[in-house]
Design an enzyme around this catalytic site. Structure first.
Site, PDB file in Angstrom:
ATOM      1  N   CYS A   1       0.857  -1.237   0.092  1.00  0.00           N
ATOM      2  CA  CYS A   1       0.030  -0.099   0.026  1.00  0.00           C
ATOM      3  C   CYS A   1       1.051   1.231   0.111  1.00  0.00           C
ATOM      4  CB  CYS A   1      -0.973   0.041   1.269  1.00  0.00           C
ATOM      5  SG  CYS A   1      -2.456   1.034   0.959  1.00  0.00           S
TER       6      CYS A   1
ATOM      7  N   HIS B   1      -3.155  -5.476   1.702  1.00  0.00           N
ATOM      8  CA  HIS B   1      -2.576  -5.370   2.940  1.00  0.00           C
ATOM      9  C   HIS B   1      -2.650  -6.831   3.463  1.00  0.00           C
ATOM     10  CE1 HIS B   1      -2.307  -1.306   4.381  1.00  0.00           C
ATOM     11  NE2 HIS B   1      -3.189  -0.908   3.370  1.00  0.00           N
TER      12      HIS B   1
ATOM     13  N   GLU C   1      -1.039  -8.205   5.623  1.00  0.00           N
ATOM     14  CA  GLU C   1      -0.785  -8.754   7.210  1.00  0.00           C
ATOM     15  C   GLU C   1      -1.836  -8.458   7.763  1.00  0.00           C
ATOM     16  OE1 GLU C   1      -0.130  -5.907   5.249  1.00  0.00           O
ATOM     17  OE2 GLU C   1      -0.734  -4.213   6.250  1.00  0.00           O
TER      18      GLU C   1
HETATM   19  N1  GLN Z   1      -3.428   6.502   1.075  1.00  0.00           N
HETATM   20  C1  GLN Z   1      -2.200   6.090   1.758  1.00  0.00           C
HETATM   21  C2  GLN Z   1      -0.823   6.949   0.933  1.00  0.00           C
HETATM   22  O1  GLN Z   1      -1.252   7.542  -0.003  1.00  0.00           O
HETATM   23  C3  GLN Z   1      -1.806   4.624   1.752  1.00  0.00           C
HETATM   24  C4  GLN Z   1      -2.952   3.950   2.417  1.00  0.00           C
HETATM   25  C5  GLN Z   1      -2.304   2.496   3.181  1.00  0.00           C
HETATM   26  O2  GLN Z   1      -1.213   2.357   3.269  1.00  0.00           O
HETATM   27  N2  GLN Z   1      -3.355   1.776   3.615  1.00  0.00           N
HETATM   28  O3  GLN Z   1       0.127   6.909   1.392  1.00  0.00           O
END
Ligand code: GLN
Length: 201
Positions: free
Chosen positions: A81, A181, A183
């Site tokens: 992410c 994610h 995890e």
């Molecule tokens: N929206 C976040 C970003 O731009 C990422 C979100 C996340 O890691 N769950 O960094």
């Protein structure tokens, strides 16, 4: 290397969840905040969180240069992410490009790509190289991959809905990134895949 030592970048984000998943996958896990700690690991996870905050803290902790150098030298790194955003060579921030990242994967990602209606959602994703069926993927204000350069390979895509076909898992040599994610789900296969990648690097 029976038990690789894998660091989790512990500046911000869901560090503890990745640490647990990595030790279940057979790694010795350490927190990485300083260049000296970075130098001691066989691989590194960049957790989910807020990419702009992690970048800011990486500068404060004088980690930006060392992280770029380690990635350039072939350190295996998995970014989830926000971590995917940090590994991207190019980021589209809905108009303004994020001016710097750690980089390493020849791709353009778009932050918060799925839009407000679907801030968070879950979907089953087939990931190339993972036996045992699709991964139940949790997306939280997630990025997607807009385009991939020739050095990078798509491992998984969204299969249905408005975002069908969007790339959400990528590999380029020792670098792995997912929009989602793993995890958070108790499915250890992505972390096991990364541990194998570290063992074979
Ligand atoms: N929206 C976040 C970003 O731009 C990422 C979100 C996340 O890691 N769950 O960094």
């Amino acid at each position: 290397m029976a038990r690789p030592t894998i660091g989790v970048l512990a500046l911000q984000g869901d560090v503890r969840e990745h640490a647990r998943a990595l030790s279940e996958a057979g790694a010795d896990v350490v927190s990485v905040r300083r260049p000296k700690e970075l130098a001691s690991v066989d691989g590194l996870v960049l957790p989910g969180g807020e990419s702009t905050t992690i970048l800011k803290l990486a500068r404060v902790f004088e980690m930006l240069g060392p992280l770029r150098a380690a990635i350039g030298a072939g350190l295996p790194v998995y970014g989830a992410c926000a971590g995917m955003i940090l590994l991207a060579d190019r980021v589209d921030d809905g108009g303004s490009p994020l001016d710097e990242t750690f980089g390493g994967i020849d791709m353009q990602v778009r932050r918060n790509a799925f839009g407000r209606q679907v801030d968070s959602f879950e979907e089953d994703i087939d990931v190339d190289g993972l036996a045992g069926g699709p991964v139940h993927a949790v997306f939280i204000r997630a990025p997607w991959v807009e385009s991939l350069g020739p050095a990078a390979t798509a491992l998984g895509r969204v299969s249905a809905g408005a975002a069908a076909g969007r790339i959400v898992a990528v590999r380029q040599q020792n670098l792995l990134a997912t929009s989602f994610h793993p995890e958070l789900t108790g499915d250890g296969r992505i972390h096991a895949y990364f541990c194998d990648l570290v063992r074979n690097a």
